[in-house]
Design an enzyme around this catalytic site. Structure first.
Site, PDB file in Angstrom:
ATOM      1  N   CYS A 117     -43.739 -13.265 -26.179  1.00 56.66           N
ATOM      2  CA  CYS A 117     -44.834 -14.106 -25.674  1.00 56.66           C
ATOM      3  C   CYS A 117     -46.057 -13.293 -25.280  1.00 56.66           C
ATOM      4  O   CYS A 117     -47.136 -13.852 -25.094  1.00 56.66           O
ATOM      5  CB  CYS A 117     -44.347 -14.939 -24.497  1.00 56.66           C
ATOM      6  SG  CYS A 117     -42.997 -16.008 -24.988  1.00 56.66           S
ATOM      7  N   HIS A 257     -50.452 -17.735 -20.905  1.00 60.32           N
ATOM      8  CA  HIS A 257     -49.382 -18.080 -21.851  1.00 60.32           C
ATOM      9  C   HIS A 257     -48.785 -19.417 -21.410  1.00 60.32           C
ATOM     10  O   HIS A 257     -48.553 -19.638 -20.221  1.00 60.32           O
ATOM     11  CB  HIS A 257     -48.308 -16.984 -21.834  1.00 60.32           C
ATOM     12  CG  HIS A 257     -47.074 -17.362 -22.580  1.00 60.32           C
ATOM     13  ND1 HIS A 257     -47.114 -17.821 -23.876  1.00 60.32           N
ATOM     14  CD2 HIS A 257     -45.767 -17.365 -22.212  1.00 60.32           C
ATOM     15  CE1 HIS A 257     -45.884 -18.085 -24.275  1.00 60.32           C
ATOM     16  NE2 HIS A 257     -45.044 -17.825 -23.291  1.00 60.32           N
ATOM     17  N   ASN A 287     -44.439 -24.312 -26.082  1.00 57.36           N
ATOM     18  CA  ASN A 287     -44.551 -22.859 -26.028  1.00 57.36           C
ATOM     19  C   ASN A 287     -44.506 -22.320 -27.467  1.00 57.36           C
ATOM     20  O   ASN A 287     -43.455 -22.310 -28.096  1.00 57.36           O
ATOM     21  CB  ASN A 287     -43.384 -22.314 -25.195  1.00 57.36           C
ATOM     22  CG  ASN A 287     -43.399 -20.801 -25.074  1.00 57.36           C
ATOM     23  OD1 ASN A 287     -44.151 -20.116 -25.756  1.00 57.36           O
ATOM     24  ND2 ASN A 287     -42.552 -20.282 -24.200  1.00 57.36           N
TER      25      ASN A 287
HETATM   26  O1  UT7 Z   1     -42.163 -17.934 -22.982  1.00 59.86           O
HETATM   27  C1  UT7 Z   1     -41.245 -16.931 -22.735  1.00 59.86           C
HETATM   28  C2  UT7 Z   1     -40.829 -16.878 -21.338  1.00 59.86           C
HETATM   29  N1  UT7 Z   1     -40.101 -18.044 -20.993  1.00 59.86           N
HETATM   30  C3  UT7 Z   1     -40.366 -18.703 -19.874  1.00 59.86           C
HETATM   31  O2  UT7 Z   1     -41.273 -18.333 -19.176  1.00 59.86           O
HETATM   32  C4  UT7 Z   1     -39.477 -19.856 -19.531  1.00 59.86           C
HETATM   33  C5  UT7 Z   1     -39.045 -19.767 -18.110  1.00 59.86           C
HETATM   34  N2  UT7 Z   1     -38.090 -20.764 -17.715  1.00 59.86           N
HETATM   35  C6  UT7 Z   1     -38.361 -22.083 -17.634  1.00 59.86           C
HETATM   36  O3  UT7 Z   1     -39.446 -22.517 -17.965  1.00 59.86           O
HETATM   37  C7  UT7 Z   1     -37.329 -22.978 -17.023  1.00 59.86           C
HETATM   38  O4  UT7 Z   1     -36.291 -22.200 -16.512  1.00 59.86           O
HETATM   39  C8  UT7 Z   1     -36.720 -24.047 -17.994  1.00 59.86           C
HETATM   40  C9  UT7 Z   1     -37.775 -25.068 -18.336  1.00 59.86           C
HETATM   41  C10 UT7 Z   1     -36.234 -23.356 -19.257  1.00 59.86           C
HETATM   42  C11 UT7 Z   1     -35.570 -24.753 -17.325  1.00 59.86           C
HETATM   43  O5  UT7 Z   1     -36.006 -25.346 -16.117  1.00 59.86           O
HETATM   44  P1  UT7 Z   1     -35.246 -25.053 -14.736  1.00 59.86           P
HETATM   45  O6  UT7 Z   1     -35.961 -25.839 -13.725  1.00 59.86           O
HETATM   46  O7  UT7 Z   1     -35.149 -23.582 -14.543  1.00 59.86           O
HETATM   47  O8  UT7 Z   1     -33.836 -25.702 -15.027  1.00 59.86           O
HETATM   48  P2  UT7 Z   1     -32.396 -25.065 -14.857  1.00 59.86           P
HETATM   49  O9  UT7 Z   1     -32.058 -24.240 -16.051  1.00 59.86           O
HETATM   50  O10 UT7 Z   1     -32.268 -24.438 -13.505  1.00 59.86           O
HETATM   51  O11 UT7 Z   1     -31.502 -26.377 -14.874  1.00 59.86           O
HETATM   52  C12 UT7 Z   1     -31.581 -27.356 -13.840  1.00 59.86           C
HETATM   53  C13 UT7 Z   1     -30.671 -28.533 -14.204  1.00 59.86           C
HETATM   54  C14 UT7 Z   1     -29.278 -28.109 -14.620  1.00 59.86           C
HETATM   55  O12 UT7 Z   1     -28.375 -29.113 -14.196  1.00 59.86           O
HETATM   56  P3  UT7 Z   1     -27.499 -28.947 -12.871  1.00 59.86           P
HETATM   57  O13 UT7 Z   1     -26.691 -27.698 -13.092  1.00 59.86           O
HETATM   58  O14 UT7 Z   1     -28.497 -28.822 -11.760  1.00 59.86           O
HETATM   59  O15 UT7 Z   1     -26.711 -30.194 -12.849  1.00 59.86           O
HETATM   60  C15 UT7 Z   1     -29.350 -28.091 -16.113  1.00 59.86           C
HETATM   61  O16 UT7 Z   1     -28.100 -28.290 -16.737  1.00 59.86           O
HETATM   62  O17 UT7 Z   1     -31.216 -29.225 -15.324  1.00 59.86           O
HETATM   63  C16 UT7 Z   1     -30.266 -29.269 -16.382  1.00 59.86           C
HETATM   64  N3  UT7 Z   1     -30.977 -29.162 -17.654  1.00 59.86           N
HETATM   65  C17 UT7 Z   1     -31.498 -30.201 -18.301  1.00 59.86           C
HETATM   66  N4  UT7 Z   1     -31.510 -31.522 -18.017  1.00 59.86           N
HETATM   67  C18 UT7 Z   1     -32.159 -32.342 -18.885  1.00 59.86           C
HETATM   68  C19 UT7 Z   1     -31.268 -28.026 -18.363  1.00 59.86           C
HETATM   69  N5  UT7 Z   1     -31.970 -28.332 -19.466  1.00 59.86           N
HETATM   70  C20 UT7 Z   1     -32.132 -29.678 -19.448  1.00 59.86           C
HETATM   71  C21 UT7 Z   1     -32.770 -30.580 -20.302  1.00 59.86           C
HETATM   72  N6  UT7 Z   1     -32.765 -31.885 -19.981  1.00 59.86           N
HETATM   73  N7  UT7 Z   1     -33.413 -30.183 -21.434  1.00 59.86           N
END
Ligand code: UT7
Length: 330
Positions: A117, A257, A287
């Site tokens: 990125c 980004h 992204n």
């Molecule tokens: O560009 C390169 C660099 N990349 C980045 O900068 C990305 C950085 N990370 C992020 O943007 C975020 O971490 C994500 C958008 C990828 C994920 O968001 P988050 O708020 O960190 O979610 P999480 O992984 O902590 O998951 C929270 C909850 C989980 O459920 P429980 O365990 O709380 O019940 C996940 O299973 O959300 C669930 N979950 C989803 N639910 C609906 C994870 N993905 C999804 C989804 N839809 N697509």
């Protein structure tokens, strides 16, 4: 006394494919929903390059053609091209070589640069050094990724984020101090565990086993990357301002980004910038990895004015991150 040469951005081009993949489409593919995606990332839809035989270079070509038309130059006038990408058409030859051939940029040399990125910022800093050296007059810097080629559309943690696109800028020498002013670039390979594509390289060459293990898809531990990204992008942007004796008031635009709106907001807050000075198109394109920053410049080009200070900032796989200060040249 010879005047100092700086590398000015003198034209911008961009390309996004026509096909849209909306949050509602994704609801039918994995267990997710529009509200979760919008509130957690800011994304509503992304563009996907569809069609047999189409690859990253096929997005680079229209972006560079547009840039040449705007500047009134022929591709044969380009001296060098750098393509930041993690989704090259193939391992070799480079996407830069293939795109130059398709464009008729027959006097250019070039190469691909892999910094995920941060690929555009790394490429921009490298391209600027070529111009500042006095040896090259027209250097094209591209950020382009066909992320749909390495995204697992059964993995809801990654498939909701990424999209396809390409953006390009032309760098030319300036003797009135316009263009790239300063860059702080960082990397930390210990972050590789959190965001990578394991298969297809010399460590895990393609085999039936690597395919069965989904090793040719991007893997991300989102929460860990998120924490590093918030701190990395905000810290380096604040450091860049401090090193140049600037405050948020001196900056016309932050061009971040586009990975997650929450990371972008945190960076703007840390720089003391109001959110209306932040370029944001993540809602429409998701992204696009190396393409996010030049695609923002492409969309906002008409609103930019000569002499304005803008800060470009990125964080991504590697980890790689950085920030670049640009004085807009036209
Ligand atoms: O560009 C390169 C660099 N990349 C980045 O900068 C990305 C950085 N990370 C992020 O943007 C975020 O971490 C994500 C958008 C990828 C994920 O968001 P988050 O708020 O960190 O979610 P999480 O992984 O902590 O998951 C929270 C909850 C989980 O459920 P429980 O365990 O709380 O019940 C996940 O299973 O959300 C669930 N979950 C989803 N639910 C609906 C994870 N993905 C999804 C989804 N839809 N697509």
């Amino acid at each position: 006394m010879s005047q100092k040469i700086t590398a000015a951005i003198t034209a911008v081009g961009g390309y996004v494919p026509e096909d849209r993949l909306t949050n509602f489409d994704l609801e039918k593919m994995v267990e997710t929903n529009d509200e979760w995606i919008r509130t957690r990332t800011g994304i509503s839809e992304r563009r996907i390059l569809k069609g047999e035989g189409l690859a990253t270079s096929d997005m680079v070509v229209p972006a560079v053609r547009e840039l040449c038309a705007k500047r009134g130059i022929d591709p044969s006038e380009i001296d060098a091209m750098i393509v930041g990408t993690v989704t090259p058409d193939m391992m070799f030859p480079s996407t830069a070589n293939l795109a130059c051939h398709k464009l008729g940029a027959k006097n250019a040399w070039g190469f691909d640069l892999l910094a995920a990125c941060s690929g555009f910022l790394y490429s921009l800093t490298t391209g600027a050094a070529l111009v500042e050296s006095g040896r090259y007059k027209k250097v094209v810097v591209v950020g382009a990724d066909k992320m749909s080629s390495i995204v697992n559309y059964n993995d809801r943690a990654t498939c909701i984020i990424f999209g396809d696109g390409a953006g390009a800028v032309l760098l030319e020498p300036s003797t009135d101090g316009m263009g790239i002013q300063d860059s702080i670039l960082r990397s930390d390979g210990s972050g590789g565990n959190y965001l990578h594509m394991k298969g297809g390289g010399s460590l895990r060459p393609a085999s039936a086993e690597t395919v069965a293990n989904n090793e040719h898809y991007a893997y991300q531990e989102g929460q860990a990357v998120f924490k590093f990204a918030v701190k990395g992008m905000a810290d380096v942007s604040a450091e860049l301002l401090e090193r140049n004796n600037l405050t948020g008031n001196d900056i016309s635009w932050l061009v971040p980004h586009q990975a997650n709106k929450r990371i972008i907001d945190a960076t703007a807050d840390r720089m003391g910038l109001s959110h209306d000075k932040v370029m944001l198109n993540i809602q429409r394109y998701g992204n696009t990895t190396a393409a996010t920053i030049p695609l923002c410049l492409w969309e906002w080009e008409k609103q930019l004015n000569k002499g304005e200070n803008i800060v470009l900032a990125a964080f991504g796989g590697g980890f790689t991150w950085g920030a670049t200060l640009v004085k807009w040249a036209y």
